[in-house]
Motif scaffolding. Structure first.
Motif, PDB file in Angstrom:
ATOM      1  N   ILE A 186     -62.110 -14.719 -14.704  1.00 32.46           N
ATOM      2  CA  ILE A 186     -62.773 -15.851 -15.350  1.00 32.46           C
ATOM      3  C   ILE A 186     -62.215 -16.072 -16.756  1.00 32.46           C
ATOM      4  O   ILE A 186     -62.009 -17.214 -17.197  1.00 32.46           O
ATOM      5  N   TRP A 187     -61.955 -14.966 -17.459  1.00 35.12           N
ATOM      6  CA  TRP A 187     -61.461 -15.084 -18.827  1.00 35.12           C
ATOM      7  C   TRP A 187     -60.046 -15.658 -18.855  1.00 35.12           C
ATOM      8  O   TRP A 187     -59.777 -16.666 -19.525  1.00 35.12           O
ATOM      9  N   TYR A 188     -59.113 -15.036 -18.137  1.00 37.84           N
ATOM     10  CA  TYR A 188     -57.717 -15.449 -18.219  1.00 37.84           C
ATOM     11  C   TYR A 188     -57.382 -16.548 -17.226  1.00 37.84           C
ATOM     12  O   TYR A 188     -56.501 -17.363 -17.482  1.00 37.84           O
ATOM     13  N   GLY A 189     -58.052 -16.565 -16.088  1.00 39.78           N
ATOM     14  CA  GLY A 189     -57.755 -17.594 -15.109  1.00 39.78           C
ATOM     15  C   GLY A 189     -58.231 -18.970 -15.538  1.00 39.78           C
ATOM     16  O   GLY A 189     -57.542 -19.971 -15.320  1.00 39.78           O
ATOM     17  N   TYR A 190     -59.414 -19.020 -16.153  1.00 41.96           N
ATOM     18  CA  TYR A 190     -59.976 -20.293 -16.596  1.00 41.96           C
ATOM     19  C   TYR A 190     -59.964 -20.440 -18.123  1.00 41.96           C
ATOM     20  O   TYR A 190     -60.468 -21.432 -18.647  1.00 41.96           O
ATOM     21  N   ASN A 191     -59.426 -19.416 -18.819  1.00 36.49           N
ATOM     22  CA  ASN A 191     -59.307 -19.450 -20.278  1.00 36.49           C
ATOM     23  C   ASN A 191     -60.667 -19.683 -20.941  1.00 36.49           C
ATOM     24  O   ASN A 191     -60.817 -20.514 -21.840  1.00 36.49           O
ATOM     25  N   ILE A 192     -61.665 -18.897 -20.499  1.00 45.90           N
ATOM     26  CA  ILE A 192     -63.019 -18.994 -21.043  1.00 45.90           C
ATOM     27  C   ILE A 192     -63.294 -17.734 -21.862  1.00 45.90           C
ATOM     28  O   ILE A 192     -63.421 -16.633 -21.319  1.00 45.90           O
ATOM     29  N   GLU A 193     -63.361 -17.877 -23.177  1.00 46.72           N
ATOM     30  CA  GLU A 193     -63.558 -16.733 -24.060  1.00 46.72           C
ATOM     31  C   GLU A 193     -64.938 -16.108 -23.916  1.00 46.72           C
ATOM     32  O   GLU A 193     -65.140 -14.959 -24.288  1.00 46.72           O
ATOM     33  N   ALA A 194     -65.902 -16.861 -23.372  1.00 42.12           N
ATOM     34  CA  ALA A 194     -67.260 -16.329 -23.250  1.00 42.12           C
ATOM     35  C   ALA A 194     -67.348 -15.192 -22.245  1.00 42.12           C
ATOM     36  O   ALA A 194     -68.333 -14.450 -22.241  1.00 42.12           O
ATOM     37  N   ALA A 195     -66.329 -15.040 -21.386  1.00 40.52           N
ATOM     38  CA  ALA A 195     -66.332 -13.939 -20.424  1.00 40.52           C
ATOM     39  C   ALA A 195     -65.765 -12.653 -20.991  1.00 40.52           C
ATOM     40  O   ALA A 195     -65.787 -11.623 -20.314  1.00 40.52           O
ATOM     41  N   ALA A 196     -65.257 -12.677 -22.229  1.00 38.23           N
ATOM     42  CA  ALA A 196     -64.654 -11.483 -22.818  1.00 38.23           C
ATOM     43  C   ALA A 196     -65.649 -10.344 -23.013  1.00 38.23           C
ATOM     44  O   ALA A 196     -65.319  -9.181 -22.722  1.00 38.23           O
ATOM     45  N   PRO A 197     -66.895 -10.567 -23.506  1.00 36.93           N
ATOM     46  CA  PRO A 197     -67.831  -9.439 -23.642  1.00 36.93           C
ATOM     47  C   PRO A 197     -68.139  -8.741 -22.329  1.00 36.93           C
ATOM     48  O   PRO A 197     -68.195  -7.505 -22.273  1.00 36.93           O
TER      49      PRO A 197
END
Length: 431
Positions: A186-197
């Motif tokens: 989710i983080w790298y595939g969709y470039n969503i920083e909110a999935a980093a935590p």
């Protein structure tokens, strides 16, 4: 990925190295309860393994805070601090329970307070993607109640399944691995920083479990106790809440194209709702069955018994290690099956693979019911339980030796409790 691997290694190393001193401390502190009727182990074993796991969690967060890329998680979000606050509170409650056996209702209240502490600091569910409706924003009270409920259910599900050596730590490690792959995509595939935590929480949870497992595999030298089981349950719930409540499905831009394509593309959005359930599917099923069983008997839902799934595996003939491996297999099948379906929901091969592996799992469950018999020419090379009855009787008769009488004056006295007597002592050589 290298920074995640470094965080994983540091967390596992700190947990592993501290578990030995914690074991000695638990013995000195008297955190070695007597064996109860529902216990599987035969010798008193120290608890408080959650102390080492908590310091592993702190070490992982500290290292991640000083890394170049992961440091951005601490600057953009307050969720790591919220996790640490809730984990510290639930860990203290677990340590007190391991030492003094506090009441179940007090533990339940402490779990709710720990979840409330995380909600106050921003780790909460803000909206839910509902199939057929879309994204539904939750009010503050709705988000708080849903967050507390998810935390409490996950903590108790992991706590209930902690009944065999290495079972809870291994199952949670498998679940954390599947959840890390999902959150990382989710983080790298969709470039969503909110999935980093959530990705960071999953890596640290894997390190905590991997560092503790070598000390906890059968025969266990130390138990994690409630201080460990409630801790890893809370970290697992925190990762699920972070992904579900902080990621806006509209950001993923999955509503383009035909309606059928949109339905298939929306699967990664609905997986945050399903993934926490698949991760704790077996512990949650054990929790529900235990509550129904105890209330049906007129007992308290928190009253302990020997009716859990791992106890039933032992009763039908599985060994301790085989029962643990079977539970590992089902946990991995459910978690990674859901993960594979989220990647490509239109593939029929994934469904067929899950069905095939499920059939293998059912065969493994029924193995003790059917004892295979070796052919006569191979009976000399297999254990006695796989031989035919006549061959076993003949082997016993041929090996029988007439006992030699020893005069009473030549017999040596045997001291009660000496090492080696009937192989019943824990210290010294076993005959």
């Amino acid at each position: 990925m290298r920074e995640y691997l470094l965080t994983l290694c540091v967390t596992a190393a700190v947990t592993y190295l501290l578990t030995g001193p914690v074991r000695k401390f638990a013995i000195v502190a008297g955190a070695m309860p007597e064996i109860r009727a529902r216990d599987v182990h035969r010798e008193p074993t120290p608890r408080l393994g959650g102390i080492a796991m908590f310091f592993g969690l702190c070490a992982g967060l500290l290292v991640a805070d000083h890394l170049t890329n992961l440091n951005q998680v601490f600057e953009d979000s307050n969720e790591p601090r919220a996790l640490l606050s809730g984990a510290a509170l639930i860990w203290l409650i677990g340590v007190l329970d391991d030492k003094f056996e506090i009441d179940a209702l007090i533990k339940l209240g402490g779990q709710m307070i720990a979840a409330g502490v995380m909600v106050v600091q921003g780790l909460t569910i803000l909206w839910l993607p509902v199939p057929g409706v879309g994204t539904v924003a939750l009010t503050q009270w709705q988000g708080t109640l849903l967050t507390v409920a998810l935390v409490v259910i996950t903590i108790n599900a992991v706590n209930f399944v902690d009944g065999l050596d290495g079972l809870a730590a291994g199952m949670v490690c498998i679940a954390a691995c599947a959840f890390f792959l999902y959150a990382y995509r989710i983080w790298y595939g969709y470039n969503i920083e909110a999935a980093a935590p959530a990705t960071l929480f999953a890596v640290i949870l894997m390190g905590m479990c991997l560092g503790f497992l070598p000390h906890n595999m059968h025969p266990a030298r130390i138990f994690m106790g409630d201080s460990g089981s409630m801790l890893i349950g809370l970290v697992l719930a925190a990762g699920a809440i972070s992904v579900t409540g902080q990621i806006d499905p509209d950001v993923m831009k999955l509503f383009s194209g035909s309606e059928r394509n949109a339905v298939h593309q929306m699967v990664p959005v609905y997986i945050p709702l399903v993934m926490p359930l698949t991760i704790i599917a077996i512990p949650a099923a054990d929790l529900v069955l235990a509550i129904v069983r105890r209330t049906w008997r007129g007992q308290s839902p928190f009253a302990a018994d020997r009716g859990h799934l791992h106890h039933r595996l032992l009763e039908i003939g599985h060994s301790h290690s085989r029962a643990v491996l079977i539970m590992y297999f089902w946990s991995a099948l459910i978690a990674f099956g859901a993960l594979a379906y989220s990647v490509n929901s239109a593939s029929m091969w994934i469904v067929l693979g899950v069905v095939f592996l499920s059939a293998i799992g059912l065969i493994l469950l029924l193995l003790p019911r059917f004892t295979p018999r070796a052919p006569r020419w191979a009976e000399r090379f297999v254990p006695p339980r796989y031989r035919r009855r006549g061959a076993v009787v003949a082997a016993v008769e041929s090996a029988a030796v007439e006992p030699v009488a020893v005069p009473e004056e030549q017999r040596e006295p045997v001291t009660a409790g000496a090492s080696g007597v009937n192989g019943a002592t824990a210290v010294g050589h076993r005959r």
